[in-house]
Design an enzyme around this catalytic site. Structure first.
Site, mmCIF file in Angstrom:
data_model
loop_
_atom_site.group_PDB
_atom_site.id
_atom_site.type_symbol
_atom_site.label_atom_id
_atom_site.label_comp_id
_atom_site.label_asym_id
_atom_site.label_seq_id
_atom_site.Cartn_x
_atom_site.Cartn_y
_atom_site.Cartn_z
ATOM 1 N N ASP A 1 11.247 -5.895 0.398
ATOM 2 C CA ASP A 1 10.004 -5.415 -0.175
ATOM 3 C C ASP A 1 10.088 -5.759 -1.666
ATOM 4 O OD1 ASP A 1 7.684 -3.676 -0.558
ATOM 5 O OD2 ASP A 1 9.104 -2.291 -1.465
ATOM 6 N N ASP A 56 7.754 -4.379 -4.765
ATOM 7 C CA ASP A 56 7.562 -3.243 -5.677
ATOM 8 C C ASP A 56 8.452 -2.069 -5.262
ATOM 9 O OD1 ASP A 56 5.398 -4.389 -7.241
ATOM 10 O OD2 ASP A 56 4.123 -4.087 -5.498
HETATM 11 P P1 B16 Z 1 -1.525 -5.012 -5.037
HETATM 12 P P2 B16 Z 1 5.282 -3.514 -1.932
HETATM 13 C C1 B16 Z 1 2.895 -2.573 -2.642
HETATM 14 O O1 B16 Z 1 3.930 -3.488 -2.831
HETATM 15 C C2 B16 Z 1 3.047 -1.401 -3.608
HETATM 16 O O2 B16 Z 1 4.156 -0.614 -3.218
HETATM 17 C C3 B16 Z 1 1.817 -0.531 -3.562
HETATM 18 O O3 B16 Z 1 1.944 0.519 -4.505
HETATM 19 C C4 B16 Z 1 0.586 -1.387 -3.834
HETATM 20 O O4 B16 Z 1 -0.601 -0.610 -3.719
HETATM 21 C C5 B16 Z 1 0.534 -2.536 -2.840
HETATM 22 O O5 B16 Z 1 1.712 -3.304 -2.944
HETATM 23 C C6 B16 Z 1 -0.646 -3.452 -3.087
HETATM 24 O O6 B16 Z 1 -0.438 -4.100 -4.307
HETATM 25 O O7 B16 Z 1 -2.600 -4.105 -5.534
HETATM 26 O O8 B16 Z 1 -0.715 -5.664 -6.143
HETATM 27 O O9 B16 Z 1 -2.029 -6.013 -4.025
HETATM 28 O O10 B16 Z 1 6.010 -2.239 -2.249
HETATM 29 O O11 B16 Z 1 4.844 -3.640 -0.494
HETATM 30 O O12 B16 Z 1 5.990 -4.742 -2.455
HETATM 31 MG MG MG Z 2 7.747 -0.975 -2.204
#
Ligand code: B16
Ligand code: MG
Length: 212
Positions: A8, A10
């Site tokens: 993953d 974030d």
């Molecule tokens: P975006 P991951 C996720 O990334 C985040 O944890 C989450 O907080 C966020 O809303 C989601 O991506 C969408 O992100 O707005 O940049 O498209 O943890 O799956 O890497």
């Molecule tokens: Mg994450």
């Protein structure tokens, strides 16, 4: 036999979760909805659209489709602005050495992120070249907790889920990994300790030789 590590992004590779929190708090507050860290926990790993739906549920609010779409854009603009200075020093502990070690041992590497900003972030961090596949929020129909993002990753690597470990910091991501038949490694979020197959405080605790 361990053949691949799928990360993953974030919360596992980099701490952008706080930037998401600040951006969502601003959005929620503009709608008169209170939004604190404990609410943000529900949004970790959750797609942008589903995150806004959850915030509206939290405040028992209904808005027009037009306003919904405008809020998605303004949240993302604010978030992207806040990560402009991201660089390799922002990598979480153990990330770079684990990528280097796995690569040297012939273990394949992939990204399975809900974020539509994943490639932008990987480029900022200068680690894009480590990964054979990057599956992000742009190519997935069913977001986490559905396993699609990780199943697409394994498929692109030409591997079965049982040969891959998934590293995740969010409840939705651990659920996705387990539903897909992967070994789910929880990282850096005590809230997911019980749910994960293996739990690490950070990636410095992972020993490749224990599994390879
Ligand atoms: P975006 P991951 C996720 O990334 C985040 O944890 C989450 O907080 C966020 O809303 C989601 O991506 C969408 O992100 O707005 O940049 O498209 O943890 O799956 O890497
Ligand atoms: Mg994450």
């Amino acid at each position: 036999m361990l053949k691949a590590l799928i990360f993953d992004l974030d919360g596992v590779i980099v701490t952008t979760e706080h930037n998401h929190f600040i951006a969502w708090k601003r959005t929620a507050n503009s709608l008169g909805i209170d939004f604190e860290e404990e609410h943000n926990e529900l949004l970790k790993g959750v797609s942008r659209v589903d995150s806004l739906k959850k915030i509206l549920e939290l405040g028992a609010k209904t808005i027009s489709t037009e306003e919904f779409n405008e809020l998605l854009i303004s949240k993302n603009d604010f978030y992207v602005d806040s990560i402009q200075d991201l660089n390799q020093t922002d990598l979480l502990p153990g990330v770079l050495s684990l990528l280097q070690e796995a690569k040297s041992k012939g273990i394949k590497l992939g990204i399975g992120s809900s974020s539509k900003n994943a490639n932008f972030i990987l480029d900022k961090l200068a680690i894009r070249s480590y990964f054979e596949v990057v599956i992000d929020g742009n190519g997935v129909k069913d977001p986490k907790p559905h396993p699609e993002v990780f199943l697409n990753g394994a498929k692109a690597l030409g591997l079965s889920p049982k040969d891959c470990m998934v590293f995740e910091d969010a409840t939705s991501g651990i659920a996705a990994a387990k539903a897909g038949g992967f070994t789910a490694v929880g990282v850096g979020n005590p809230n997911i300790k019980a749910q994960a197959d293996i739990y690490l405080n950070d990636l410095t605790e992972f020993r490749v030789e224990q599994y390879a």
